[in-house]
Design a protein around this motif. Structure first.
Motif, mmCIF file in Angstrom:
data_model
loop_
_atom_site.group_PDB
_atom_site.id
_atom_site.type_symbol
_atom_site.label_atom_id
_atom_site.label_comp_id
_atom_site.label_asym_id
_atom_site.label_seq_id
_atom_site.Cartn_x
_atom_site.Cartn_y
_atom_site.Cartn_z
ATOM 1 N N MET A 30 22.786 -16.746 8.920
ATOM 2 C CA MET A 30 22.179 -15.608 9.613
ATOM 3 C C MET A 30 21.079 -15.023 8.727
ATOM 4 S SD MET A 30 24.021 -12.072 10.803
ATOM 5 C CE MET A 30 23.062 -10.631 11.257
ATOM 6 N N LYS A 31 19.842 -15.015 9.273
ATOM 7 C CA LYS A 31 18.701 -14.480 8.550
ATOM 8 C C LYS A 31 17.893 -13.570 9.474
ATOM 9 C CE LYS A 31 18.393 -18.839 5.988
ATOM 10 N NZ LYS A 31 17.549 -20.016 5.697
ATOM 11 N N ILE A 32 16.879 -12.907 8.891
ATOM 12 C CA ILE A 32 16.027 -11.981 9.642
ATOM 13 C C ILE A 32 14.728 -12.691 9.991
ATOM 14 C CG2 ILE A 32 14.987 -9.703 9.698
ATOM 15 C CD1 ILE A 32 18.036 -9.732 9.273
ATOM 16 N N LYS A 33 14.506 -12.908 11.285
ATOM 17 C CA LYS A 33 13.244 -13.519 11.709
ATOM 18 C C LYS A 33 12.147 -12.465 11.836
ATOM 19 C CE LYS A 33 11.221 -16.447 15.309
ATOM 20 N NZ LYS A 33 10.106 -15.569 15.711
ATOM 21 N N SER A 34 12.510 -11.319 12.430
ATOM 22 C CA SER A 34 11.492 -10.291 12.625
ATOM 23 C C SER A 34 12.137 -8.964 12.964
ATOM 24 C CB SER A 34 10.521 -10.690 13.747
ATOM 25 O OG SER A 34 11.225 -10.955 14.954
ATOM 26 N N ILE A 35 11.421 -7.882 12.666
ATOM 27 C CA ILE A 35 11.833 -6.519 13.026
ATOM 28 C C ILE A 35 10.726 -5.929 13.890
ATOM 29 C CG2 ILE A 35 12.265 -4.181 12.160
ATOM 30 C CD1 ILE A 35 13.505 -5.417 9.676
ATOM 31 N N HIS A 36 11.128 -5.199 14.940
ATOM 32 C CA HIS A 36 10.156 -4.649 15.884
ATOM 33 C C HIS A 36 10.501 -3.192 16.174
ATOM 34 C CE1 HIS A 36 9.202 -8.905 16.618
ATOM 35 N NE2 HIS A 36 10.526 -9.067 16.656
ATOM 36 N N ILE A 37 9.471 -2.370 16.261
ATOM 37 C CA ILE A 37 9.660 -0.979 16.669
ATOM 38 C C ILE A 37 8.729 -0.693 17.843
ATOM 39 C CG2 ILE A 37 10.439 -0.208 14.390
ATOM 40 C CD1 ILE A 37 7.636 0.849 13.864
ATOM 41 N N LYS A 61 8.962 1.605 3.841
ATOM 42 C CA LYS A 61 9.568 0.387 3.282
ATOM 43 C C LYS A 61 11.089 0.528 3.155
ATOM 44 C CE LYS A 61 7.245 0.425 -0.535
ATOM 45 N NZ LYS A 61 6.579 1.728 -0.309
ATOM 46 N N SER A 62 11.526 1.644 2.582
ATOM 47 C CA SER A 62 12.966 1.820 2.347
ATOM 48 C C SER A 62 13.755 1.968 3.632
ATOM 49 C CB SER A 62 13.192 3.046 1.454
ATOM 50 O OG SER A 62 12.606 2.864 0.182
ATOM 51 N N ALA A 63 13.074 2.309 4.735
ATOM 52 C CA ALA A 63 13.788 2.484 6.009
ATOM 53 C C ALA A 63 14.194 1.154 6.617
ATOM 54 C CB ALA A 63 12.921 3.262 6.990
ATOM 55 N N LEU A 109 17.933 -2.255 9.823
ATOM 56 C CA LEU A 109 18.743 -3.469 9.954
ATOM 57 C C LEU A 109 20.222 -3.142 10.125
ATOM 58 C CD1 LEU A 109 17.105 -5.883 7.352
ATOM 59 C CD2 LEU A 109 17.191 -6.164 9.828
ATOM 60 N N GLU A 110 20.695 -2.197 9.338
ATOM 61 C CA GLU A 110 22.114 -1.827 9.450
ATOM 62 C C GLU A 110 22.404 -1.232 10.825
ATOM 63 O OE1 GLU A 110 25.507 0.544 6.840
ATOM 64 O OE2 GLU A 110 23.380 1.006 6.551
#
Length: 651
Positions: free
Chosen positions: A1-8, A36-38, A43-44
């Motif tokens: 399980m990995k992170i492909k992308s984050i979207h807002i 950055k720190s957010a 993710l959590e």
């Protein structure tokens, strides 16, 4: 399980995408307060945690939805969640999509179709977390629970305040109940608590439940049998009291047959002599109690006689012993030989006085023999009398039950007007009693089932008892520890020449220096603490990745190079530029850190994904290739500056 992308997504429908390299090192660098720190909080939130920990301000005000695409082997999963309503600190609503290759949805496609429980269940299953239950001692007040995707968060996020904290190794370790959760679930995530043990424990719980259920039925059956005689006698007495004709005693050998004969009763005219039965039973009780008193008096008299005879016997024995020492009779009664040593044979034995003395001595001898001989007969007599009084006591108890039944029937007759009505009620009670009787075959079956279930439980307990999970946990921790010292040395940490290990009991790093171990809280220097943190996490992920254990294959580290700048103020002033990094930071230490992380994803755990959010930047080509985006400033940042808030306002 990995992170492909984050979207807002903005409130007016616009979307911001952050794309990651699935394999290797990812770096997001830039100025402070750019979001950055957010990323770790986002993710959590999108891994099934309902609590919304994203800081107040631009992100919460201007972002309407958050989304992430997770990459699994051969499958992608999209999880999207809305920002909690104003005034709320959590949200459990979610949107889920699955597919081999997913497209990022547009704002109009976002809709709730699941919740955090569904997210947690799906991610846990795709990650490969087996069916499990935490191993909690029976003496503990806490309950067992299942390890799931949420219990991997401890090893995925190293936030700014943790990454170099000497007192806290894992994320959320400082929160109530979380240290114990780490200790309970890490063995499961490392493959220590086997599926076989879980299945055996599950089967044992089922067998123990069956033992309790069968035990209740068995206890009820035994109680019914133990009290059936008394109940049957009472019912028979009630039947006689209301005039129901029963079989003669000589025609049957069991009270069951007598009771069954009650069921053949038919209403008929009967004389109204309701009190005769009660009177007869009371007379029988009077006679039985009188007999019991008489026997008790005989027993008391015999006991008194025995006590007196015991006193006489004692005195007689003492006299006999004295006379025996001087030869009581002149001649031995058995052989006839002369035995008085102080007189010649037959000296003066013919005189009247001698004859009288000899007669008295012989009488004393006979009395003493008689006293000794009567004792067995007296004991036998007392035993017989006591048995008689016990038998009469049983008869009295039976008569009392019979009298109670007769009185109850008389009361029923008085209440119901005549014997026929009362008899109908008694027949009904007899029928109910016979239906509730437990046959001997049923009791035997329940007892056989009880023995079978207990034997099965013992076998399962024996199999569980042979589980070697404790030894395998020690072996696994040793395997993890094997690489920790190398990472500490590579990062320039102190005591790197000594073996290091992950202390699961205290949730810290221990250095086994000769003489006594050194624990991370007792070491100094932020660089050392950073080295110990990364050594423990990298070694743990290395073991999990190379042994295919169900922990996600990514690690997010927030601002690790802060320890290489002269002060926190200088670090925060860094804007993600190469020039600032080369001017203010310990450049060699920064490069050493990132080279170690890059080598980890390429050599130690090939394909592993590390995401670092930073202020530092290096001009090396491999580092620039790891940058996810150009350094974040204002703009660009995580949230574009022209996004409106919920009310449509743009600051």
């Amino acid at each position: 399980m990995k992170i492909k992308s984050i979207h807002i997504y903005s409130h007016d429908g616009r979307r911001r995408d952050v794309m990651f390299h699935l394999n290797g090192l990812n770096v997001i660098t830039g100025r402070s307060s750019t979001g950055k720190s957010a990323l770790s909080d986002i993710l959590e939130y999108l891994m099934g945690r309902s609590t919304f920990n994203i800081p107040e301000g631009v992100i919460r005000d201007r972002v309407a939805w958050f989304a992430v695409i997770y990459q699994f082997d051969g499958e992608q999963v999209l999880v999207a969640k809305p920002t909690p309503d104003s005034g709320r600190a959590s949200c459990s609503l979610a949107m889920l999509r699955r597919g081999a290759q997913l497209n990022v949805p547009v704002f109009a496609e976002l809709t709730v179709n699941d919740d955090d429980d569904g997210v947690e269940t799906l991610l846990s299953r795709l990650l490969g977390i087996p069916e499990n239950v935490t191993d909690v001692p029976l003496s503990s007040t806490r309950e067992s629970y299942q390890a799931n995707i949420k219990h991997t968060h401890y090893y995925l996020f190293q936030k700014q305040g943790i990454v170099a904290n000497k007192d806290q190794l894992f994320y959320r370790q400082n929160e109530q109940f979380q240290p114990q959760a780490i200790k309970d679930t890490l063995p499961i995530l490392l493959g220590i608590s086997s599926r076989d043990k879980y299945e055996l424990e599950s089967r044992l719980r089922g067998v123990q439940r069956d033992i309790r259920l069968n035990g209740k039925l068995l206890e009820q059956a035994r109680n019914a049998i133990a009290t059936s005689d008394e109940k049957a006698l009472g019912l028979l007495s009630e039947a006689r009291a209301v005039g129901i004709a029963l079989l003669d005693v000589g025609e049957t050998r069991s009270w069951v047959d007598l009771l069954r004969s009650v069921l053949a009763w038919k209403p008929a005219p009967v004389p109204e002599d309701d009190g005769l039965r009660v009177s007869a039973i009371e007379n029988d009780l009077v006679l039985l109690r009188e007999r019991r008193r008489e026997i008790q008096q005989r027993i008391d008299a015999a006991i008194q006689y025995a006590k007196r005879s015991e006193g006489f016997e004692t005195e007689a024995e003492e006299q006999k012993d004295r006379l025996t020492s001087i030869k009581l009779l002149p001649k031995n009664p058995a052989t006839g030989a002369w035995q008085w040593p102080f007189a010649e044979a037959n000296l003066g034995m013919e005189t009247p006085l001698a004859a009288a003395l000899l007669a008295e001595l012989e009488s004393l001898e006979r009395e003493m023999a008689a006293v000794v001989g009567e004792r067995p007969a007296l004991d036998e007599y007392l035993a017989g009398q006591r048995q008689d009084i016990q038998d009469i006591g049983d008869q009295i108890r039976n008569k009392e039950v019979e009298l109670s039944g007769a009185i109850a029937s008389s009361e029923i007759i008085a209440q119901m007007g005549n014997r026929n009505n009362a008899a109908s009620r008694v027949v009904g009670r007899v029928s109910l009693f016979l239906e509730g009787l437990v046959p001997d075959e049923e009791l035997a079956r329940l007892e056989r089932e009880d023995r079978r279930l207990k034997a099965k439980a013992e076998d399962l307990e024996r199999k569980i008892g042979t589980d070697d999970s404790r030894e395998r946990l020690v072996s696994t921790l040793n395997s993890i520890a094997m690489h920790m010292s190398g990472y500490i040395s590579a990062l320039g940490g102190e005591f790197g020449q000594f073996p290091a290990r992950l202390d699961l009991h205290n949730l810290t790093v221990a250095i086994d220096r000769p003489g006594r171990p050194i624990y991370m809280p007792r070491t100094g220097g932020g660089e050392n603490h950073l080295a110990y943190h990364l050594a423990a996490l990298l070694a743990l992920h290395r073991y999990a990745a190379n042994n295919n254990q169900p922990i996600p294959r990514f690690l997010l580290i927030d601002q690790p190079t802060q320890v290489y700048f002269p002060s926190e103020t200088v670090y925060k002033a860094a804007d993600g530029s190469v020039e600032t990094t080369e001017t203010d930071a310990d450049l060699e230490a920064v490069r050493r850190l990132f080279e170690l992380l890059r080598r980890f994803t390429e050599v130690d755990a090939p394909g592993f994904q590390i995401i670092v959010t930073e202020h530092a930047n290096l001009r090396d080509g491999w580092f620039q290739a790891a940058l996810v985006e150009r350094p974040w400033t204002k703009p660009p940042a995580l949230v574009p500056g022209d996004w409106p808030n919920e009310n449509g306002e743009v600051a």
